[in-house]
Design a protein around this motif. Structure first.
Motif, PDB file in Angstrom:
ATOM      1  N   GLY A   1       0.784  -1.223   0.000  1.00  8.96           N
ATOM      2  CA  GLY A   1       0.000   0.000   0.000  1.00  8.96           C
ATOM      3  C   GLY A   1       0.816   1.273   0.000  1.00  8.96           C
ATOM      4  N   TYR A   2       2.140   1.179   0.185  1.00  7.38           N
ATOM      5  CA  TYR A   2       2.992   2.354   0.176  1.00  7.38           C
ATOM      6  C   TYR A   2       3.473   2.634  -1.247  1.00  7.38           C
ATOM      7  N   TYR A   3       4.024   3.849  -1.437  1.00 10.49           N
ATOM      8  CA  TYR A   3       4.542   4.214  -2.761  1.00 10.49           C
ATOM      9  C   TYR A   3       5.872   3.516  -3.013  1.00 10.49           C
ATOM     10  N   GLY A   4       6.017   3.000  -4.232  1.00 12.07           N
ATOM     11  CA  GLY A   4       7.262   2.361  -4.629  1.00 12.07           C
ATOM     12  C   GLY A   4       8.210   3.355  -5.263  1.00 12.07           C
ATOM     13  N   ASN A   5       9.379   2.848  -5.641  1.00  9.63           N
ATOM     14  CA  ASN A   5      10.410   3.701  -6.222  1.00  9.63           C
ATOM     15  C   ASN A   5      11.180   2.881  -7.237  1.00  9.63           C
ATOM     16  N   ALA A   6      11.446   3.503  -8.398  1.00  7.43           N
ATOM     17  CA  ALA A   6      12.181   2.785  -9.443  1.00  7.43           C
ATOM     18  C   ALA A   6      13.578   2.404  -8.979  1.00  7.43           C
ATOM     19  N   ALA A   7      14.181   3.237  -8.124  1.00 10.73           N
ATOM     20  CA  ALA A   7      15.518   2.922  -7.619  1.00 10.73           C
ATOM     21  C   ALA A   7      15.518   1.707  -6.708  1.00 10.73           C
TER      22      ALA A   7
ATOM     23  N   LYS B   1      14.633  19.157  -0.128  1.00 10.52           N
ATOM     24  CA  LYS B   1      14.559  18.822  -1.553  1.00 10.52           C
ATOM     25  C   LYS B   1      13.162  18.320  -1.910  1.00 10.52           C
ATOM     26  N   LEU B   2      12.580  17.517  -1.024  1.00 16.52           N
ATOM     27  CA  LEU B   2      11.205  17.076  -1.246  1.00 16.52           C
ATOM     28  C   LEU B   2      10.242  18.254  -1.238  1.00 16.52           C
ATOM     29  N   GLY B   3      10.515  19.239  -0.383  1.00 18.59           N
ATOM     30  CA  GLY B   3       9.668  20.430  -0.353  1.00 18.59           C
ATOM     31  C   GLY B   3       9.673  21.170  -1.678  1.00 18.59           C
ATOM     32  N   CYS B   4      10.826  21.254  -2.331  1.00 12.24           N
ATOM     33  CA  CYS B   4      10.901  21.890  -3.656  1.00 12.24           C
ATOM     34  C   CYS B   4      10.066  21.125  -4.676  1.00 12.24           C
ATOM     35  N   ILE B   5      10.136  19.790  -4.624  1.00 10.82           N
ATOM     36  CA  ILE B   5       9.347  18.967  -5.550  1.00 10.82           C
ATOM     37  C   ILE B   5       7.862  19.169  -5.303  1.00 10.82           C
TER      38      ILE B   5
ATOM     39  N   LEU C   1       4.338  17.376 -15.593  1.00  9.47           N
ATOM     40  CA  LEU C   1       5.603  17.297 -14.858  1.00  9.47           C
ATOM     41  C   LEU C   1       6.754  16.955 -15.802  1.00  9.47           C
ATOM     42  N   ILE C   2       6.518  16.064 -16.744  1.00 12.14           N
ATOM     43  CA  ILE C   2       7.546  15.731 -17.738  1.00 12.14           C
ATOM     44  C   ILE C   2       7.902  16.967 -18.558  1.00 12.14           C
ATOM     45  N   TYR C   3       6.895  17.748 -18.931  1.00 15.76           N
ATOM     46  CA  TYR C   3       7.138  18.968 -19.709  1.00 15.76           C
ATOM     47  C   TYR C   3       7.956  19.973 -18.904  1.00 15.76           C
ATOM     48  N   ILE C   4       7.659  20.119 -17.612  1.00 18.93           N
ATOM     49  CA  ILE C   4       8.404  21.052 -16.762  1.00 18.93           C
ATOM     50  C   ILE C   4       9.855  20.595 -16.625  1.00 18.93           C
ATOM     51  N   VAL C   5      10.083  19.298 -16.455  1.00 23.07           N
ATOM     52  CA  VAL C   5      11.453  18.784 -16.333  1.00 23.07           C
ATOM     53  C   VAL C   5      12.222  19.019 -17.626  1.00 23.07           C
TER      54      VAL C   5
ATOM     55  N   GLU D   1       1.693  13.393   0.454  1.00 27.24           N
ATOM     56  CA  GLU D   1       1.846  14.063  -0.837  1.00 27.24           C
ATOM     57  C   GLU D   1       3.301  14.146  -1.254  1.00 27.24           C
ATOM     58  N   ASP D   2       4.226  14.247  -0.287  1.00 26.89           N
ATOM     59  CA  ASP D   2       5.650  14.273  -0.653  1.00 26.89           C
ATOM     60  C   ASP D   2       6.048  12.989  -1.362  1.00 26.89           C
ATOM     61  N   GLY D   3       5.612  11.853  -0.803  1.00 28.98           N
ATOM     62  CA  GLY D   3       5.929  10.579  -1.440  1.00 28.98           C
ATOM     63  C   GLY D   3       5.295  10.438  -2.804  1.00 28.98           C
ATOM     64  N   TYR D   4       4.054  10.925  -2.954  1.00 24.50           N
ATOM     65  CA  TYR D   4       3.367  10.833  -4.239  1.00 24.50           C
ATOM     66  C   TYR D   4       4.066  11.664  -5.301  1.00 24.50           C
ATOM     67  N   TYR D   5       4.398  12.904  -4.963  1.00 27.41           N
ATOM     68  CA  TYR D   5       5.051  13.773  -5.942  1.00 27.41           C
ATOM     69  C   TYR D   5       6.444  13.260  -6.288  1.00 27.41           C
ATOM     70  N   PHE D   6       7.172  12.748  -5.298  1.00 28.91           N
ATOM     71  CA  PHE D   6       8.518  12.223  -5.566  1.00 28.91           C
ATOM     72  C   PHE D   6       8.451  10.997  -6.464  1.00 28.91           C
ATOM     73  N   THR D   7       7.466  10.138  -6.230  1.00 25.32           N
ATOM     74  CA  THR D   7       7.304   8.960  -7.083  1.00 25.32           C
ATOM     75  C   THR D   7       7.013   9.362  -8.525  1.00 25.32           C
ATOM     76  N   ASN D   8       6.194  10.391  -8.703  1.00 24.53           N
ATOM     77  CA  ASN D   8       5.912  10.877 -10.057  1.00 24.53           C
ATOM     78  C   ASN D   8       7.149  11.477 -10.705  1.00 24.53           C
ATOM     79  N   LEU D   9       7.988  12.155  -9.924  1.00 21.25           N
ATOM     80  CA  LEU D   9       9.230  12.695 -10.490  1.00 21.25           C
ATOM     81  C   LEU D   9      10.145  11.571 -10.958  1.00 21.25           C
ATOM     82  N   CYS D  10      10.212  10.495 -10.185  1.00 20.65           N
ATOM     83  CA  CYS D  10      11.008   9.335 -10.620  1.00 20.65           C
ATOM     84  C   CYS D  10      10.445   8.751 -11.909  1.00 20.65           C
ATOM     85  N   CYS D  11       9.115   8.689 -12.014  1.00 21.97           N
ATOM     86  CA  CYS D  11       8.492   8.197 -13.245  1.00 21.97           C
ATOM     87  C   CYS D  11       8.793   9.129 -14.420  1.00 21.97           C
ATOM     88  N   ALA D  12       8.779  10.435 -14.178  1.00 19.79           N
ATOM     89  CA  ALA D  12       9.075  11.392 -15.247  1.00 19.79           C
ATOM     90  C   ALA D  12      10.510  11.235 -15.735  1.00 19.79           C
TER      91      ALA D  12
END
Length: 513
Positions: A24-30, A302-306, A334-338, A366-377
Motif C-alpha cells: 500500500g505504500y509508494y514504490g520507487n524505481a531505484a 529537496k522534497l519540499g521543492c518537488i 511534470l515531464i514537460y516542466i522537467v 503528498e511528498d511521497g506521491y510527488y517524488f514517485t511521479n518525479l522518478c516516473c518522469a
C-alpha cells in the motif's frame, strides 16, 4: 484515421506507483518498484543469504587448506624423522622448527579467516576505534571551517533540543557520535552508507516512540530535526559519492534533455495554456522550484521543492481547464516542466533523497506521491521514443539530430488542445514572445516606410512649390499686363491752376464776450 488522432497521451495507473509487494505504500524505481520498508527487508534478506554463502565458502576453503596442509605435513614429518632419528633426541631440536612453522601457518590461516569474516559481517561497517579516534580531530562536527549554513543548523538543533531537556541531551550526544562514526566510513559504498543512516533513523525513532509513548506527531517533529542536523553535516561526503556512477547519470540525463528541446507541449498532451498569464506565471514558478532543489542539503527540503513545483503544476492545469486537475493530467505536465527546466544533477538528487530521506516521507503522503511521479518522469525521459510522442521513427530521428524542427501548421488542428484558441498556438513561450516581437518590428517597419514616403513627398512638394508659384504669377502677368498711365503733378499755388474748383476762403468771425 490519421496518425495523430490515434494518440492516447501519457497515462500511468495509480497502482503503478505503489509498491509491487502490495503493502500500500509508494514504490520507487531505484528500489525495483518497492517501497523503502520492503526494499530494506529484501536487501537484508539477500545480504544475509550472501553472508551465509560466503561463510560456507570460507569454511570450505579452510577445511580444504587444512586437509592439504595436514597431508603435506605428514609426508614431510615422516621423511624428516627417518633422516634425523639417529642424530637427534626426540622432542627437542627436531620439534623446534616445526613448532614455529606450525604456529606461523596457524596464525596466517586465522588471519585469513578473520579477514573474510569481518568483510562479510554486518559489523564490518563499524570503523575500528583507533581509526575513529584519528578521524575525530578532522570530523565535520569539530571542523573550524564549517560553513555558515552548517553552523546555523547546529545552533537551531541545539535550541530545539533545549526544550526536550534530558532526552534532548541524549539525542544530541547520539547524533554527534553517529556523525563522528560516519566520518570514518568514507570508503563504504552508497548502499552501505544509506543502510547506516536508515538504521540510525530506525533506532532513534524506536527510542522516541517509547519515550513519547506512541505520539507519532512528536516523534516526526524530532526526527525532522535529526535528519536536518545529520544530513547537513554529512552532505559533502554522502551526496554523489565517488563510489557511484551518479555523476555519469547526471551528465547523460542533461544531454538527453538538451537533445529533446524540440518536444512541444502538444506532443505530450499537456493540459496547460501558457498564453494565459496566470498559467505562464505558475509554469515559471514550477521551473524555479525544480531547479532550486539542487541548492538544498536536507532531503526533506529537496522534497519540499518537488512538492511546491507539483502544486504550481496543478494550479496551472486547474486554471486552464477551469476544473480540478487529475493524476493523468499531472504526469505529462511534470515531464514537460522537467524538459523545460533541465534541473542540475537530477539523478544525484533523486538518489540522495532515496538513500537518506526519512523513509516515512517517501512511503506515504503528498511528498511521497510527488517524488514517485518525479522518478516516473525521469524514467520516461530516458526511454522516450517516437512511439511515446506518436511520431514516425524517421521524424523522431530528424528531430533528435537537428535536421528538422516541428512546426505548427493546419494539420495540427486534430491534436488535443489545438483548436482551443483561434490563434496559432506557440510551441514555446519564449518562441511565442519572439514571434510577437518580430510582428511588432515588422509593423513598425511598415509604418516607418510610410512616414518616410510621406516625408519625401513633402520635401518634393516644398522644392516644387516656389517654381509653381512663379509660373502662375508669370501666367497672370502675361494674361493681364500692367498698364502705367502718365501722371500730372499740380500745385495749389500755381498761377495757371483752376481756382474755381477751390472752396471759398474761411471768414473770421468775432464773438462778443
Amino acid at each position: 484515421m490519421s496518425q495523430r488522432t490515434e494518440r492516447r497521451g501519457i497515462h500511468v495507473d495509480q497502482s503503478d506507483l505503489l509498491c509491487k509487494k502490495g503493502c500500500g505504500y509508494y514504490g520507487n524505481a531505484a528500489w525495483q518498484g518497492l517501497c523503502s520498508k520492503c526494499w530494506r527487508e529484501e536487501y537484508q534478506r539477500v545480504r544475509q543469504k550472501q553472508i551465509q554463502d560466503d561463510w560456507a565458502l570460507a569454511e570450505k576453503l579452510q577445511r580444504e587448506e587444512e586437509a592439504a596442509y595436514a597431508s603435506s605435513h605428514g609426508a614431510q614429518t615422516q621423511s624428516h624423522t627417518q633422516s634425523t632419528a639417529p642424530q637427534t633426541h626426540p622432542g627437542h631440536t627436531s620439534l623446534g622448527p616445526f613448532s614455529k612453522f606450525e604456529e606461523k601457518k596457524t596464525n596466517e590461516k586465522t588471519r585469513k579467516v578473520t579477514t573474510v569474516k569481518k568483510f562479510f559481517s554486518p559489523s564490518s561497517r563499524t570503523a575500528p576505534k583507533k581509526e575513529t579516534q584519528e578521524v575525530r580531530t578532522t570530523s565535520p562536527s569539530l571542523s573550524r571551517h564549517a560553513s555558515f549554513e552548517t553552523d546555523q543548523v547546529s545552533k537551531d538543533f541545539v535550541d530545539f533540543l533545549k526544550n526536550l531537556q534530558k532526552p534532548g541531551r541524549e539525542i544530541h550526544k547520539q547524533c554527534r557520535a553517529f556523525i563522528v562514526n560516519m566520518s570514518g566510513k568514507k570508503d563504504l559504498g552508497a548502499d552501505e552508507l544509506s543502510e547506516c543512516v536508515q538504521d540510525f533513523y530506525q533506532s532513534m525513532a524506536d527510542r522516541l516512540m517509547s519515550h513519547y509513548k506512541g505520539s507519532s506527531e512528536s516523534v516526526e517533529q524530532v526526527m525532522d530535526q535529526v535528519e536536518k542536523y545529520i544530513m547537513t553535516r554529512l552532505y559533502k561526503s554522502v551526496f554523489c559519492p565517488e563510489t557511484t556512477d551518479d555523476e555519469k547519470k547526471d551528465l547523460a540525463t542533461q544531454k538527453r534533455i538538451r537533445a529533446l528541446h524540440w518536444v512541444t507541449i502538444q506532443m505530450l498532451c499537456v493540459s496547460m495554456d501558457e498564453e494565459i498569464p496566470e498559467v505562464s506565471e505558475n509554469v515559471v514558478k514550477a521551473i524555479t522550484d525544480i531547479i532550486e532543489m539542487d541548492s538544498k542539503r536536507v532531503p526533506r527540503d529537496k522534497l519540499g521543492c518537488i512538492t511546491r513545483c507539483s502544486k504550481h503544476i496543478f494550479s496551472a492545469i486547474r486554471i486552464t481547464k477551469n476544473e480540478p486537475a487529475s493524476a493523468d493530467d499531472f504526469l505529462p505536465a511534470l515531464i514537460y516542466i522537467v524538459l523545460k527546466a533541465n534541473p542540475p544533477r537530477l539523478q544525484s538528487n533523486i538518489q540522495y533523497i532515496t538513500r537518506f530521506c526519512n523513509p516515512s516521507r517517501l512511503m506515504t503522503g503528498e511528498d511521497g506521491y510527488y517524488f514517485t511521479n518525479l522518478c516516473c518522469a525521469a524514467a520516461f525521459i530516458e526511454k522516450l521514443d517516437a512511439q511515446s510522442l506518436n511520431l514516425s521513427p524517421e521524424e523522431f530521428e530528424r528531430y533528435m539530430s537537428g535536421q528538422a524542427s516541428p512546426r505548427i501548421n493546419s494539420s495540427d488542428a486534430d491534436w488535443p488542445g489545438a483548436g482551443q484558441t483561434p490563434d496559432v498556438v506557440a510551441t514555446n513561450p519564449v518562441l511565442a514572445q519572439l514571434n510577437h516581437n518580430l510582428e511588432l518590428l515588422s509593423s513598425l517597419n511598415s509604418r516607418q516606410e510610410t512616414v518616410m514616403e510621406a516625408a519625401q513627398s513633402l520635401q518634393a512638394d516644398l522644392l516644387s512649390w516656389p517654381q509653381a508659384v512663379k509660373r502662375e504669377v508669370q501666367e497672370i502677368l502675361e494674361k493681364y499686363p500692367l498698364q502705367i498711365l502718365p501722371r500730372t503733378v499740380s500745385a495749389i499755388d500755381a498761377n495757371n491752376m483752376d481756382n474755381e474748383n477751390l472752396p471759398p476762403p474761411l471768414t473770421p468771425q468775432v464773438f462778443a464776450g
